[in-house]
Design a protein around this motif. Structure first.
Motif, PDB file in Angstrom:
ATOM      1  N   UNK A   2       0.824  -1.204   0.000  1.00 49.13           N
ATOM      2  CA  UNK A   2       0.000   0.000   0.000  1.00 49.13           C
ATOM      3  C   UNK A   2       0.858   1.254   0.000  1.00 49.13           C
ATOM      4  N   UNK A   3       1.996   1.169   0.743  1.00 49.99           N
ATOM      5  CA  UNK A   3       2.928   2.291   0.734  1.00 49.99           C
ATOM      6  C   UNK A   3       3.386   2.585  -0.691  1.00 49.99           C
ATOM      7  N   UNK A   4       3.727   1.459  -1.371  1.00 49.94           N
ATOM      8  CA  UNK A   4       4.229   1.593  -2.727  1.00 49.94           C
ATOM      9  C   UNK A   4       3.189   2.286  -3.608  1.00 49.94           C
ATOM     10  N   UNK A   5       1.947   1.844  -3.479  1.00 53.89           N
ATOM     11  CA  UNK A   5       0.869   2.419  -4.284  1.00 53.89           C
ATOM     12  C   UNK A   5       0.734   3.915  -3.994  1.00 53.89           C
ATOM     13  N   UNK A   6       0.723   4.232  -2.690  1.00 57.60           N
ATOM     14  CA  UNK A   6       0.584   5.644  -2.332  1.00 57.60           C
ATOM     15  C   UNK A   6       1.787   6.453  -2.801  1.00 57.60           C
ATOM     16  N   UNK A 123       0.943  12.183  10.137  1.00 54.38           N
ATOM     17  CA  UNK A 123       0.541  11.115   9.230  1.00 54.38           C
ATOM     18  C   UNK A 123      -0.910  10.743   9.490  1.00 54.38           C
ATOM     19  N   UNK A 124      -1.534  10.190   8.492  1.00 53.26           N
ATOM     20  CA  UNK A 124      -2.895   9.665   8.683  1.00 53.26           C
ATOM     21  C   UNK A 124      -2.891   8.199   8.291  1.00 53.26           C
ATOM     22  N   UNK A 125      -3.896   7.493   8.730  1.00 53.59           N
ATOM     23  CA  UNK A 125      -3.990   6.104   8.348  1.00 53.59           C
ATOM     24  C   UNK A 125      -4.860   6.012   7.107  1.00 53.59           C
ATOM     25  N   UNK A 126      -4.296   5.360   6.103  1.00 53.51           N
ATOM     26  CA  UNK A 126      -5.052   5.217   4.860  1.00 53.51           C
ATOM     27  C   UNK A 126      -4.717   3.858   4.268  1.00 53.51           C
ATOM     28  N   UNK A 127      -5.717   3.114   3.866  1.00 52.34           N
ATOM     29  CA  UNK A 127      -5.523   1.787   3.284  1.00 52.34           C
ATOM     30  C   UNK A 127      -4.635   0.927   4.190  1.00 52.34           C
ATOM     31  N   UNK A 128      -4.794   1.084   5.490  1.00 53.22           N
ATOM     32  CA  UNK A 128      -4.035   0.275   6.440  1.00 53.22           C
ATOM     33  C   UNK A 128      -2.594   0.701   6.585  1.00 53.22           C
ATOM     34  N   UNK A 129      -2.262   1.881   6.076  1.00 48.68           N
ATOM     35  CA  UNK A 129      -0.872   2.302   6.202  1.00 48.68           C
ATOM     36  C   UNK A 129      -0.850   3.717   6.771  1.00 48.68           C
ATOM     37  N   UNK A 130       0.158   4.025   7.577  1.00 53.80           N
ATOM     38  CA  UNK A 130       0.322   5.398   8.026  1.00 53.80           C
ATOM     39  C   UNK A 130       1.085   6.159   6.972  1.00 53.80           C
ATOM     40  N   UNK A 131       0.514   7.272   6.541  1.00 50.54           N
ATOM     41  CA  UNK A 131       1.130   7.955   5.422  1.00 50.54           C
ATOM     42  C   UNK A 131       1.133   9.454   5.669  1.00 50.54           C
ATOM     43  N   UNK A 132       2.183  10.119   5.175  1.00 50.30           N
ATOM     44  CA  UNK A 132       2.326  11.558   5.377  1.00 50.30           C
ATOM     45  C   UNK A 132       1.094  12.300   4.872  1.00 50.30           C
ATOM     46  N   UNK A 133       0.534  13.078   5.777  1.00 51.65           N
ATOM     47  CA  UNK A 133      -0.697  13.800   5.442  1.00 51.65           C
ATOM     48  C   UNK A 133      -0.456  14.776   4.293  1.00 51.65           C
ATOM     49  N   UNK A 137      -2.124  15.321   0.613  1.00 58.16           N
ATOM     50  CA  UNK A 137      -2.711  16.601   0.230  1.00 58.16           C
ATOM     51  C   UNK A 137      -2.256  17.010  -1.182  1.00 58.16           C
ATOM     52  N   UNK A 138      -1.011  16.614  -1.521  1.00 57.54           N
ATOM     53  CA  UNK A 138      -0.481  16.975  -2.844  1.00 57.54           C
ATOM     54  C   UNK A 138      -1.312  16.378  -3.977  1.00 57.54           C
ATOM     55  N   UNK A 139      -1.914  15.202  -3.694  1.00 58.16           N
ATOM     56  CA  UNK A 139      -2.786  14.615  -4.721  1.00 58.16           C
ATOM     57  C   UNK A 139      -3.934  15.576  -5.004  1.00 58.16           C
ATOM     58  N   UNK A 140      -4.489  16.122  -3.921  1.00 58.96           N
ATOM     59  CA  UNK A 140      -5.598  17.068  -4.107  1.00 58.96           C
ATOM     60  C   UNK A 140      -5.113  18.316  -4.848  1.00 58.96           C
TER      61      UNK A 140
END
Lengths: 278, 244, 609
Positions: A2-6, A123-133, A137-140
């Motif tokens: 999931x990290x990889x995907x994100x 970080x937030x939890x997304x798809x079971x992974x903790x990821x830099x918020x 946000x950059x996706x948005x």
């Protein structure tokens, strides 16, 4: 996984934000803006200025955009408009300009690495992974940039005129479109977008006088494989950015850093249109 | 224009005086003198490579005159940019790459107007001449047939209510019926809207049908001029003239 | 009967002298420069000497940038990377293997081999037909980035970001290095100066000015560019190698992109394409920056950057040419006249035995097209065109604009153009061949818009047209050039002979068309493709071209295909007519039959037939 995907998605988003200003300039003016790297850096220092004055970190983004627009307008009028018939010289002139601006930044802010305040951290939890918020946000931001471009180009009269100039400049002029004005607006807007992109990426790392340079070549290559199309740019960012993440993860980060440039050069050799369709 | 021209009290719209022009140092057209009055259709006949397109490009400001002057509505316009001239009411219909293939018909038409607010009234005007164009407004211009593309060209020029139209070989490669249609529209535009037309052609029949005066261009010079009188067999006369 | 046609080469702002005069001038100047180099160490302090040693090596590298960019038009940022490859070959070898005479030789050979191979690969990437100069510049930009990243990833083997320091290397005193590098720099500059004024150098200029047209003259431009790039890579890496030996230090900066752009800046400031400008510019700027940058570190960069931008915008030719022009005005008139010189050039007809025209095989078509199709997306511009042209046939292709006539010409002369179908020239399939390769099959094509080399003189254009058969010299400029009889005849009968020295730009239109035809005939083709050869010509000129064409057809047995709008002309010269309409071949037959057909009457209704 999931990290990889994100990572892939956010990397593509960053690349898209970084390259879109260059793409719009290249599309209208057929000029590769070598000062793009410095524009990114200026965006970074806008964030730094906001931090120094203790303003709200979010303010760095509009500030960077406005600074970029003004600077872009000045450069277009003072230098670029003499070079439209000499695209290779335009590369050199913008590069020389980049050197001058880079030195001015050093004189004003010093050589050292500095840090700007982040608008968002943690970080937030997304798809079971903790990821830099902020990376999320950059996706948005990327989507917002894309949407803004789409609205401007498709929904406004100046956007229509810009597209006309991209497609066939002599014809556009014959219809009464002031292409010189279109170029001024485009370069100014593209420079603003580049500075804005600099402000966007600043929270990911630090601010230093050369922070824009590593992005420069990736942005060029992405623009060259995308022709004039923002959709092709998005695809190129996903595919080549994805390749970069995969190479960095599974081989090593240095090879990863080369992926975009090398793959894009090979792609253009084999398919000159790159990711552009039609 | 020469002395045998009928003196008319109509205002002069375009006048070229001893105009020479070309690319870089190479002169393509040389010492051109023409005068076009309001509502007049002026035909220029000549074979390929004789400088017909160069003349139009020079008037439209794409090429700088090497010598001589161009007056439009009694103002000198030599050296002005095409976009300025378009704004002042000159509509230019080039021979090649004249529409934006990847834009819709409506977008093409909008580009011919100084403001989008004029679109509805412009559309009405266009519909009167070419009913098919408004029906195709959402279609990409590149998907139109050759004849429809020429109609779109004419429509785009007409929408801007031009005082002067510069038309470059619009009949090239068209079916006779389509040439007929365009001929009629050109005639109506000149008669009803008082628009002047400078028509550059190889098609003698078209020119005979609509033009009031004709000049023959050979290797960049006007070698002959004539008024087209009603009743006379102008087509035959012109054909003979072109053969020489 | 032998006829000679003579003229004087146009002056191009640099010296055009006969070889022996030029050779003497170069010898004198070189000797003077060598004396200056010899005296240098006696009057300069060691620091200045070391600054100048570096400057000399950079000047050699800048020279390679000038030959690529200024002379040939390839904007390259890669020469820095080749310099770095040379430097690292020395550094790695001496650090890891040690310094012996054997390793020096081996490392130098390795440096040159590797950089030439890399250059060949970069050339393959960059110089495909249709690559824009922008793309080429960007590819050369990628190379230094790749090289630097590889150095970073080499860990302790390459010394990563800190580089390699303190290895044993061939050592000389600073004066010794000064003499060695100075002599090398002077000699290479002299060679380059002679080279760019040679016929080969002129050909490189022509590639810079109009590459496409060169391809159609049978000059394999991509091949030439790749070869030049490899040679320049070898030189740059040699300079890098010596640089590493002098300072016994190598660092990633010596291979980097910024270094590559610095070289381009030096060349631009000095005067691109002038050889002396970049060399003088590099030495001057390196010397100045060694002193000034320590006093005004930031401001110096700003000054250089600003001057660079100003030079690019206002005086793109660089600083040397205007200075030279001012100086040459002050030269004694005797010297100035000698500098103008007389590069007289003579054209003479080739003996029949020297003409390498393809032997016409009368039993097979000289040009054979079967189901040639060209699509742009969904739009079919040409559909299933079949035409066979026998030797000695003169076929006219007619049809309204947009019927696909010029596209057909393009498909025949460039193997990459058509979407499908087979085209044979003299029985040989053109496959995907480049225009240059198709020209060697015996095809000659003229263009609709006289796409000549506007800045060249008539005689220079004719020189270019002969390069396919006659290898241009790399040191000399030929003063006698043989032309095939057909070309000689056009030259004489059109009066072009009196215009040999004139710039093509200033020729009247009819003369340009005649020159175009002469150039095509100089290729000794047996299949001629002519795109509207009479457009814009007077009746008399048309008649003359017509006579020449019929003569070529009947006497020399050439197969000629021409596109025409002028029916009178077509009726006068053609033996057969083909009608194209909307990308399809609609008629193919005798001239009268076609002209009188209903279809042609309809297509051309209203036109003067």
């Amino acid at each position: 996984m999931n990290y990889l995907f994100l990572d892939i998605i956010t990397t593509a988003a960053i690349l898209f934000i970084i390259s879109s200003g260059l793409l719009i300039i290249f599309g209208v003016m057929k000029v590769i803006n070598f000062a793009h790297g410095v524009f990114l850096t200026i965006g970074g220092y806008s964030s730094l200025v906001v931090t120094r004055f203790d303003w709200d970190p979010w303010f760095s983004m509009p500030l960077a955009f406005v600074v970029g627009c003004l600077l872009g307008a000045f450069i277009e009028r003072a230098i670029l408009r003499f070079l439209y018939h000499r695209p290779l010289d335009a590369i050199l002139a913008t590069w020389g300009l980049g050197i001058v601006l880079g030195q001015l930044i050093i004189i004003a802010f010093g050589r050292e690495v500095q840090f700007a305040d982040r608008p968002v951290s943690g970080a937030v939890e997304l798809l079971g992974a903790f990821y830099s918020q902020y990376r999320l946000l950059l996706i948005i931001f990327a989507v917002l940039v894309a949407a803004a471009m789409w609205l401007l180009l498709k929904g406004t009269r100046i956007g229509l005129q810009t597209r006309a100039v991209i497609m066939n400049e002599p014809l556009a002029r014959g219809l009464g479109i002031n292409s010189s004005r279109v170029r001024l607006i485009t370069f100014s807007f593209g420079a603003g977008l580049a500075c804005l992109a600099g402000a966007f990426i600043t929270p990911l790392s630090s601010v230093d006088p050369n922070m824009g340079l590593p992005w420069l070549v990736s942005a060029f290559m992405l623009v060259l494989v995308s022709g004039n199309s923002f959709l092709a740019l998005a695809i190129a960012c996903l595919v080549l950015g994805g390749a970069q993440v995969l190479a960095s993860t599974y081989i090593n980060p240095i090879i990863g850093g080369l992926t975009i440039a090398v793959l894009a050069a090979l792609l253009l050799r084999l398919r000159p249109k790159g990711f552009a369709y039609d | 224009m020469s002395e045998n021209t009928k003196k008319s009290d109509k205002a002069t719209v375009l006048e070229c005086r001893q105009l020479s022009s070309g690319y870089d140092d190479a002169t393509v057209i040389d010492n051109i003198n023409i005068q076009i009055t309001e509502g007049q259709v002026f035909g220029i006949l000549g074979k390929n490579g004789m400088g017909k397109s160069t003349l139009l490009k020079t008037i439209m400001g794409f090429l700088k005159p090497i010598n001589g002057e161009i007056y439009y509505a009694d103002q000198p316009i030599g050296g002005l940019e095409p976009q300025v001239l378009a704004r002042r009411g000159i509509a230019y219909i080039p021979q090649e790459a004249a529409i934006f293939q990847d834009l819709t018909v409506e977008e093409n038409l909008r580009l011919g107007l100084p403001s989008d607010r004029l679109l509805p009234s412009g559309m009405e005007k266009v519909a009167a001449y070419f009913p098919i164009i408004p029906q195709r407004r959402k279609q990409f211009a590149g998907t139109l047939s050759g004849g429809e593309q020429k109609m779109l060209l004419m429509a785009r020029a007409l929408m801007s209510d031009p005082k002067l139209m510069l038309v470059d070989e619009i009949s090239e490669g068209l079916q006779p019926t389509m040439v007929e249609n365009i001929t009629q529209v050109l005639g109506q535009v000149a008669a009803k809207e008082n628009t002047s037309v400078l028509l550059v052609e190889q098609n003698v029949r078209l020119v005979t049908r609509v033009a009031h005066s004709v000049a023959l261009l050979e290797i960049g010079r006007i070698v002959q001029e004539m008024q087209l009188d009603d009743g006379a067999d102008n087509e035959l006369a012109l054909t003979e003239m072109m053969r020489v | 009967m032998t006829r000679f046609i003579g003229g004087v080469e146009a002056d191009h702002g640099y010296l055009v002298l006969p070889l022996h005069v030029r050779f003497r001038a170069v010898c004198i100047l070189t000797a003077l420069a060598l004396i200056v180099v010899l005296i240098g160490p006696f009057v300069l302090d060691p620091y200045t000497q070391s600054v100048l040693v570096r400057a000399f090596l950079l000047a050699v590298t800048a020279l390679t940038v000038d030959l690529l960019w200024g002379t040939t038009g390839i904007l390259t940022f890669a020469q820095g990377a080749f310099f770095g490859i040379g430097a690292y070959a020395a550094g790695l070898m001496f650090t890891h293997v040690g310094y012996t005479a054997g390793t020096v030789l081996f490392a130098l050979l390795a440096a040159i081999t590797v950089s030439m191979l890399v250059a060949a690969f970069v050339g393959w990437l960059a110089f495909w037909q249709g690559a824009t100069s922008l793309y080429v510049a960007v590819v050369t930009l990628v190379l230094p980035i790749v090289v630097v990243q590889l150095i970073y990833s080499g860990g302790s083997f390459t010394g990563s970001s800190s580089g390699l320091v303190g290895f044993d290397a061939p050592s000389l005193s600073m004066s010794g290095w000064f003499w060695f590098t100075g002599t090398l720099m002077v000699l290479l500059t002299a060679c380059a100066w002679v080279f760019i004024r040679s016929d080969y150098g002129r050909m490189l200029n022509a590639i810079r000015d109009n590459e496409t047209r060169n391809r159609y003259l049978g000059i394999p431009t991509s091949h030439i560019k790749i070869t030049l790039m490899m040679a320049m890579a070898a030189l740059a890496s040699m300079a890098g190698f010596i640089y590493a030996c002098v300072g016994t230090i190598v660092a990633p900066e010596h291979a980097g992109f910024v270094f590559g752009t610095e070289l381009v800046i030096y060349v631009a400031l000095g005067g691109r394409g002038t050889v002396l400008g970049p060399v003088i510019g590099t030495i001057g700027l390196e010397w100045a920056s060694a002193y000034i940058s320590s006093i005004l570190p930031f401001v110096w960069t700003i000054i250089i950057g600003t001057i660079f931008v100003v030079v690019i915008v206002i005086m793109p030719e660089g600083l040397l040419p205007p200075i030279w022009r001012t100086l040459s005005k002050k030269l004694p008139s005797r010297l100035a006249k000698a500098a103008k010189g007389k590069g007289a050039i003579t054209f003479y007809p080739l003996a029949e035995s020297d003409i390498k025209t393809f032997p016409a095989n009368m039993s097979q078509p000289a040009l054979d097209l079967s189901s040639v199709t060209k699509r742009y997306g969904h739009l079919k511009v040409l559909q299933g065109i079949d035409i066979a042209v026998m030797p000695g046939e003169l076929v006219g292709i007619v049809g309204p604009n947009g019927a696909g006539k010029t596209t057909l010409m393009r498909c025949i002369s460039d193997g990459l153009e058509r979407s499908s179908g087979v085209i044979k020239v003299n029985g040989k399939d053109i496959g995907q061949k480049s225009p240059a390769a198709i020209t060697t099959l015996g095809l000659g094509r003229s263009f609709q818009n006289t796409s000549l080399f506007e800045s060249l003189s008539v005689s220079e254009c004719l020189r270019l047209a002969r390069y396919r058969h006659w290898q241009p010299s790399k040191t000399d400029t030929a003063d006698r050039i043989g032309l095939p009889t057909a070309a000689m005849e056009v030259l004489e009968s059109t009066g072009l002979t009196s215009q040999l020295d004139g710039k093509v730009n200033n020729l009247p239109h009819g003369m340009k068309r005649a020159l175009e035809l002469t150039m095509v005939l100089s290729l000794e083709p047996n299949v001629l493709l002519l795109d509207e050869p009479t457009a814009g010509l007077t009746k008399a000129d048309r008649l003359m071209i017509g006579n020449i064409l019929t003569d070529l057809q009947t006497r020399l047995g050439l197969a000629i295909v021409l596109i025409e709008h002028d029916f009178d002309f077509v009726k006068q010269v053609c033996s057969r007519l083909v009608v194209l309409h909307r990308g399809e071949l609609v008629l193919d037959g005798e001239v009268q039959e076609v002209v009188n057909s209903d279809l042609v009457q309809e297509i051309y209704s209203g036109h003067v037939e």
